[in-house]
Design a protein around this motif. Sequence first.
Motif: not given
Length: 506
Positions: A291-295, A436-441, A464-475
């Motif tokens: 899954n980590a590689v696919e993402q 953004a950061a990605y963690v696999f565990t 590996g994809i985190l953006s969606t209209a419902e979530a708050a996007f920003g850094g």
Amino acid sequence: MELLRIGVSRNFRIYLNHSRQMHLLKDKAFVNNEWVSARSNAVFPVLNPADDSVITNVPDMDASDAKNAIQVAADTFKTWQDVTAKERSIILRRWYDLCEQNKDSLAEIITAESGKPLSEAAGEVTYGSSFLSWFSECARHLNGEVIPSPWPNKQIILTRQPLGVVSIITPWNFPFAMITRKVGALMAAGCTCVIKPSEDTPLTALAAVELAEKAGVPKGVINVVTCSRKNAPAVGSVLCEDNHVKCISFTGSTVVGKILYQQAAKGIKRVSLELGGNAPFIVFPSADIQNAVEQAMLAKFRNNGQACVGANRFFIHEDVYDKFIALFKEHISKGCVLGRGNQKGVSCGPLINNEQAKKVSGLVDDAVKKGARKIMGGEFDTTLGNKFYKSTILTDVTPEMNIFREEIFGPVAQIFKIKSEEEVVKLANDTNGGLAAYVFTKDLGQAFRMSRKLEFGMVAINDGILSTAEAAFGGIKESGIGREGSLHGAQEYTDIKYTLMSALDK
């Protein structure tokens, strides 16, 4: 015939004639619901990055054109701010419906001027349209507050009011979604806007606003000013400093964001800045490696690595390091197919322009000279053209190399071997970016610890994809100010007004 009227190049016309959906292609700017030329009548070419052929010419507007568009938006705001939330919601929903109905045409224009594969372009339209749907609902939920008063004869009321005119400056990598994410939010709040799309991808913006006009967006609410790189500084200065502008919303590089922030400061204007990132991709021993590689394929090679949330630095635990690299190489070999975006089976298109191609190859060449090792890729496929960079894996990269510090914005993954949580947190946070950061565990406690310790505005666990209209996007840090998407995205374009109702006992 529309194609002949707009004067597209012969080579591109041959391609378009195979399409039944290119009726949205425009070669004029859009001000006060009219298709207009620059006052100087100057134009500049929009190029197909796959072969640098001219798609069409669009107006090369200057500071005076920008001022005129801002004045139109300011005049329109006087009436648009009083349109009910219900009516704004209905208009946004109609715009969403038309974008969905014209998905193929929008996708073809995106592919033509950005180079991304048609399947990705269609995905961007779906993603971008989702913001119009979401903000059509948010329009009716920008609620105020009634606060318990400390006085028996008074009432405290907080209401949200629209800011006014918003300047929108958008990038080339997601030319549709970056507009809908901003404009949907500000319209929901009751603001008007002037959009300056990237000089590389103005045609998508023009197609989007044509559909907005058909959806019933009133005259002057949305205006689009197109300009070349030569005129961009002057136009950008007007968009940031004109007294009618109350907010600047920008997505792009941190370098440019700092310049716009300084200009906005002259008028103490509100800013919404979504800037560069340098995302870590962290894999621990307990992770599902498949899954980590696919993402990883999604996080790194979507839009050929040209995404602000794209994974740059891969930190793989020593226990699974060799397995991850072997699988990653296999997936890249099979899944990363370079070519023109309109060709079947292609998954990675060209880099957007020569400057970007030079930057990506320069970072890789510099790292290799300083001791990094190329596992695969690291060069252009010149049989396809001058901007088709092969998907690349680098190892033995050190924090002293430029590629570790800079946002790559290309199909290059640098992989590091790690031993512990403490080590990876220090390395991952060692950057000015914080998007953004990605963690696999599979370790739940570890997932929560990493979410808390990583200095990034968004953290995806096992995805590996985190953006969606419902979530708050920003850094955070130098990756920006403010949030897009979610209800917070619409609230960015409002001021809170405090009204004190007194003498209620008189």
